[in-house]
Design a protein around this motif. Sequence first.
Motif, PDB file in Angstrom:
ATOM      1  N   PRO A   9      27.143  16.996 -59.227  1.00 10.23           N
ATOM      2  CA  PRO A   9      26.893  15.779 -58.452  1.00 10.23           C
ATOM      3  C   PRO A   9      27.419  14.549 -59.183  1.00 10.23           C
ATOM      4  CG  PRO A   9      24.877  16.484 -59.542  1.00 10.23           C
ATOM      5  CD  PRO A   9      25.908  17.568 -59.788  1.00 10.23           C
ATOM      6  N   LEU A  10      27.617  13.469 -58.444  1.00  3.62           N
ATOM      7  CA  LEU A  10      28.058  12.201 -59.024  1.00  3.62           C
ATOM      8  C   LEU A  10      26.870  11.231 -58.991  1.00  3.62           C
ATOM      9  CD1 LEU A  10      31.604  11.921 -57.380  1.00  3.62           C
ATOM     10  CD2 LEU A  10      31.036  12.734 -59.686  1.00  3.62           C
ATOM     11  N   ALA A  11      25.972  11.410 -59.948  1.00  6.40           N
ATOM     12  CA  ALA A  11      24.688  10.705 -59.918  1.00  6.40           C
ATOM     13  C   ALA A  11      24.840   9.204 -60.150  1.00  6.40           C
ATOM     14  CB  ALA A  11      23.745  11.309 -60.954  1.00  6.40           C
ATOM     15  N   HIS A  12      25.719   8.815 -61.060  1.00 11.90           N
ATOM     16  CA  HIS A  12      25.875   7.381 -61.357  1.00 11.90           C
ATOM     17  C   HIS A  12      26.487   6.636 -60.180  1.00 11.90           C
ATOM     18  CE1 HIS A  12      24.570   7.919 -65.463  1.00 11.90           C
ATOM     19  NE2 HIS A  12      25.497   8.840 -65.667  1.00 11.90           N
ATOM     20  N   LEU A  13      27.474   7.259 -59.546  1.00 12.83           N
ATOM     21  CA  LEU A  13      28.067   6.634 -58.370  1.00 12.83           C
ATOM     22  C   LEU A  13      27.042   6.548 -57.238  1.00 12.83           C
ATOM     23  CD1 LEU A  13      30.534   5.435 -56.962  1.00 12.83           C
ATOM     24  CD2 LEU A  13      31.197   7.762 -56.306  1.00 12.83           C
ATOM     25  N   ALA A  14      26.259   7.598 -57.060  1.00 13.33           N
ATOM     26  CA  ALA A  14      25.219   7.579 -56.027  1.00 13.33           C
ATOM     27  C   ALA A  14      24.234   6.445 -56.265  1.00 13.33           C
ATOM     28  CB  ALA A  14      24.490   8.923 -55.996  1.00 13.33           C
ATOM     29  N   GLN A  15      23.843   6.254 -57.518  1.00 11.96           N
ATOM     30  CA  GLN A  15      22.913   5.174 -57.840  1.00 11.96           C
ATOM     31  C   GLN A  15      23.533   3.813 -57.542  1.00 11.96           C
ATOM     32  OE1 GLN A  15      21.631   5.132 -61.927  1.00 11.96           O
ATOM     33  NE2 GLN A  15      20.088   3.555 -61.588  1.00 11.96           N
ATOM     34  N   ALA A  16      24.802   3.639 -57.890  1.00 17.76           N
ATOM     35  CA  ALA A  16      25.473   2.366 -57.637  1.00 17.76           C
ATOM     36  C   ALA A  16      25.568   2.085 -56.139  1.00 17.76           C
ATOM     37  CB  ALA A  16      26.862   2.380 -58.257  1.00 17.76           C
ATOM     38  N   LEU A  17      25.815   3.113 -55.357  1.00 18.29           N
ATOM     39  CA  LEU A  17      25.934   2.941 -53.906  1.00 18.29           C
ATOM     40  C   LEU A  17      24.587   2.610 -53.266  1.00 18.29           C
ATOM     41  CD1 LEU A  17      28.418   5.835 -53.094  1.00 18.29           C
ATOM     42  CD2 LEU A  17      28.866   3.384 -52.845  1.00 18.29           C
ATOM     43  N   ARG A  18      23.504   2.991 -53.920  1.00 14.99           N
ATOM     44  CA  ARG A  18      22.174   2.653 -53.397  1.00 14.99           C
ATOM     45  C   ARG A  18      21.806   1.194 -53.654  1.00 14.99           C
ATOM     46  NH1 ARG A  18      20.798   8.031 -55.214  1.00 14.99           N
ATOM     47  NH2 ARG A  18      20.107   7.213 -57.237  1.00 14.99           N
ATOM     48  N   GLY A  19      22.504   0.544 -54.585  1.00 18.73           N
ATOM     49  CA  GLY A  19      22.198  -0.840 -54.930  1.00 18.73           C
ATOM     50  C   GLY A  19      22.920  -1.831 -54.034  1.00 18.73           C
TER      51      GLY A  19
ATOM     52  N   GLY B 230      41.089  13.698 -48.818  1.00 18.76           N
ATOM     53  CA  GLY B 230      40.385  14.817 -49.420  1.00 18.76           C
ATOM     54  C   GLY B 230      39.555  14.408 -50.611  1.00 18.76           C
ATOM     55  N   LEU B 231      40.110  13.522 -51.445  1.00 17.25           N
ATOM     56  CA  LEU B 231      39.372  13.051 -52.605  1.00 17.25           C
ATOM     57  C   LEU B 231      38.143  12.259 -52.174  1.00 17.25           C
ATOM     58  CD1 LEU B 231      39.108  12.721 -55.650  1.00 17.25           C
ATOM     59  CD2 LEU B 231      40.714  10.813 -55.530  1.00 17.25           C
ATOM     60  N   CYS B 232      38.293  11.404 -51.172  1.00 21.19           N
ATOM     61  CA  CYS B 232      37.165  10.638 -50.647  1.00 21.19           C
ATOM     62  C   CYS B 232      36.075  11.568 -50.128  1.00 21.19           C
ATOM     63  CB  CYS B 232      37.636   9.698 -49.540  1.00 21.19           C
ATOM     64  SG  CYS B 232      36.286   8.835 -48.692  1.00 21.19           S
ATOM     65  N   ASN B 233      36.447  12.537 -49.307  1.00 20.05           N
ATOM     66  CA  ASN B 233      35.464  13.463 -48.743  1.00 20.05           C
ATOM     67  C   ASN B 233      34.710  14.217 -49.832  1.00 20.05           C
ATOM     68  OD1 ASN B 233      36.469  12.664 -46.285  1.00 20.05           O
ATOM     69  ND2 ASN B 233      37.426  14.624 -45.777  1.00 20.05           N
ATOM     70  N   THR B 234      35.451  14.660 -50.842  1.00 18.12           N
ATOM     71  CA  THR B 234      34.850  15.452 -51.910  1.00 18.12           C
ATOM     72  C   THR B 234      33.916  14.596 -52.757  1.00 18.12           C
ATOM     73  OG1 THR B 234      36.884  16.760 -51.923  1.00 18.12           O
ATOM     74  CG2 THR B 234      35.373  17.085 -53.751  1.00 18.12           C
ATOM     75  N   ILE B 235      34.306  13.363 -53.033  1.00 17.55           N
ATOM     76  CA  ILE B 235      33.445  12.441 -53.771  1.00 17.55           C
ATOM     77  C   ILE B 235      32.149  12.193 -52.999  1.00 17.55           C
ATOM     78  CG2 ILE B 235      33.200  10.007 -54.445  1.00 17.55           C
ATOM     79  CD1 ILE B 235      36.141  10.100 -55.337  1.00 17.55           C
ATOM     80  N   LEU B 236      32.254  11.941 -51.701  1.00 16.82           N
ATOM     81  CA  LEU B 236      31.061  11.642 -50.906  1.00 16.82           C
ATOM     82  C   LEU B 236      30.127  12.836 -50.815  1.00 16.82           C
ATOM     83  CD1 LEU B 236      32.574   9.450 -48.060  1.00 16.82           C
ATOM     84  CD2 LEU B 236      31.195   8.694 -50.021  1.00 16.82           C
ATOM     85  N   LYS B 237      30.651  14.043 -50.776  1.00 17.80           N
ATOM     86  CA  LYS B 237      29.797  15.230 -50.778  1.00 17.80           C
ATOM     87  C   LYS B 237      29.046  15.355 -52.100  1.00 17.80           C
ATOM     88  CE  LYS B 237      32.574  17.812 -47.444  1.00 17.80           C
ATOM     89  NZ  LYS B 237      33.543  18.929 -47.240  1.00 17.80           N
ATOM     90  N   ALA B 238      29.721  15.037 -53.205  1.00 26.06           N
ATOM     91  CA  ALA B 238      29.058  15.096 -54.510  1.00 26.06           C
ATOM     92  C   ALA B 238      28.023  13.988 -54.658  1.00 26.06           C
ATOM     93  CB  ALA B 238      30.100  14.998 -55.627  1.00 26.06           C
ATOM     94  N   VAL B 239      28.277  12.855 -54.028  1.00 22.88           N
ATOM     95  CA  VAL B 239      27.298  11.758 -54.001  1.00 22.88           C
ATOM     96  C   VAL B 239      26.074  12.193 -53.199  1.00 22.88           C
ATOM     97  CG1 VAL B 239      26.839   9.479 -53.026  1.00 22.88           C
ATOM     98  CG2 VAL B 239      28.886   9.859 -54.396  1.00 22.88           C
ATOM     99  N   ALA B 240      26.283  12.840 -52.063  1.00 29.14           N
ATOM    100  CA  ALA B 240      25.169  13.277 -51.224  1.00 29.14           C
ATOM    101  C   ALA B 240      24.287  14.289 -51.944  1.00 29.14           C
ATOM    102  CB  ALA B 240      25.706  13.879 -49.920  1.00 29.14           C
ATOM    103  N   ILE B 241      24.898  15.158 -52.736  1.00 28.52           N
ATOM    104  CA  ILE B 241      24.126  16.133 -53.516  1.00 28.52           C
ATOM    105  C   ILE B 241      23.243  15.418 -54.528  1.00 28.52           C
ATOM    106  CG2 ILE B 241      24.317  18.000 -55.213  1.00 28.52           C
ATOM    107  CD1 ILE B 241      26.886  18.848 -53.778  1.00 28.52           C
ATOM    108  N   ALA B 242      23.765  14.302 -55.073  1.00 18.97           N
ATOM    109  CA  ALA B 242      23.018  13.564 -56.094  1.00 18.97           C
ATOM    110  C   ALA B 242      21.817  12.828 -55.509  1.00 18.97           C
ATOM    111  CB  ALA B 242      23.944  12.560 -56.796  1.00 18.97           C
ATOM    112  N   GLY B 243      21.844  12.533 -54.219  1.00 17.99           N
ATOM    113  CA  GLY B 243      20.717  11.836 -53.610  1.00 17.99           C
ATOM    114  C   GLY B 243      21.204  10.893 -52.533  1.00 17.99           C
ATOM    115  N   PRO B 244      20.317  10.454 -51.631  1.00 16.90           N
ATOM    116  CA  PRO B 244      20.724   9.588 -50.532  1.00 16.90           C
ATOM    117  C   PRO B 244      21.220   8.243 -51.014  1.00 16.90           C
ATOM    118  CG  PRO B 244      18.336   9.698 -50.677  1.00 16.90           C
ATOM    119  CD  PRO B 244      18.867  10.705 -51.653  1.00 16.90           C
TER     120      PRO B 244
END
Length: 237
Positions: free
Chosen positions: A20-30, A222-236
Motif C-alpha cells: 500500500p501507499l500509506a503516506h500518499l493516502a494520508q496526504a490525500l486525506r488532508g 496505468g500508473l495512475c490506476n495502480t497508484i490509486l488502488k494502492a492508496v485505497a488499500i492503505a485506507g480511505p
Amino acid sequence: MVDNFAFADLPDEVIGFKYPLAHLAQALRGDGPVKIVAMGSSSTSGREDVVPYPHRLEMYLRAATGNPKIDVLNRGRGGEEATEELPRFDADIFAEAPSLVVWRVGTNAVFHKKDKPYDLDVVAAAIATGLERLRGPPMDVLLVDPQYVPAMLLDERADDSERMVSLISAAAGRANVNVFRRWALMRHWHVHNNFSFERMLDPTDPDRLHQSDGSTLRLSRGLCNTILKAVAIAGPT
C-alpha cells in the motif's frame, strides 16, 4: 493527433503493486498540497513533442480524486542513471518533502553501457543505496523499470536489459517497495495486444528508444490506476 491506445490492456497481474501507499493516502486525506516527485532521465523529463508522463500523471490523479492540489514535480534529467541521480536527492527530492517518489531507473545503464560505460552491478548498488536513503523521510517510493523497445532488445543489449529488470525487482524486494513493471506492460502490449513497435515508439527518435505520445499517455493512465488502488488499500481518502 495522439494515437489511440485505449485498447492497450492495463492488467493488474502485470502492473499491480504489492504494498500500500500509506503516506500518499494520508496526504490525500488532508487539506494541504500533495507532492509527488518524478525522478529519472529523458523519458521522465520529456523530449521532442511527447508530453512527459509526470504531466499526464498529475492530470489523471487530479481528475480521479477531485483534488487540484496534487502536484507531480518533474525532476527528470536526460542521459542520467541512478549513479548520477543520487547526488540530486537532497535538492530534488528531500527539499520538496513529497508524499511519493516515482523513480525510473535502469534504461541508461543498458543503452549507454558502451559509451559511459556503466556496470550493471554498480548501478544496482546505487539503486539500493537510493532506496535506503528514501526510507528515512515519511514518503512512499516506487520504482519504474525500463521500456520494452527495439533499442533495448538488440542482441548486444537484450541480456543486459533482462538482467537490469531483474536487478531492479530484487532491489525493490529487499527494500519492500513497489515496482511499476513498464518492461512487462509494454511487452504485453506488443505480444498480446499486437501493438507494433512503430506505434509504441516516438517517430522522431532515430534510436528507437523513447515511447510515443500515445503509449506514454496510456502508460500514465496505468500508473495512475495502480497508484490509486494502492492508496485505497492503505485506507480511505
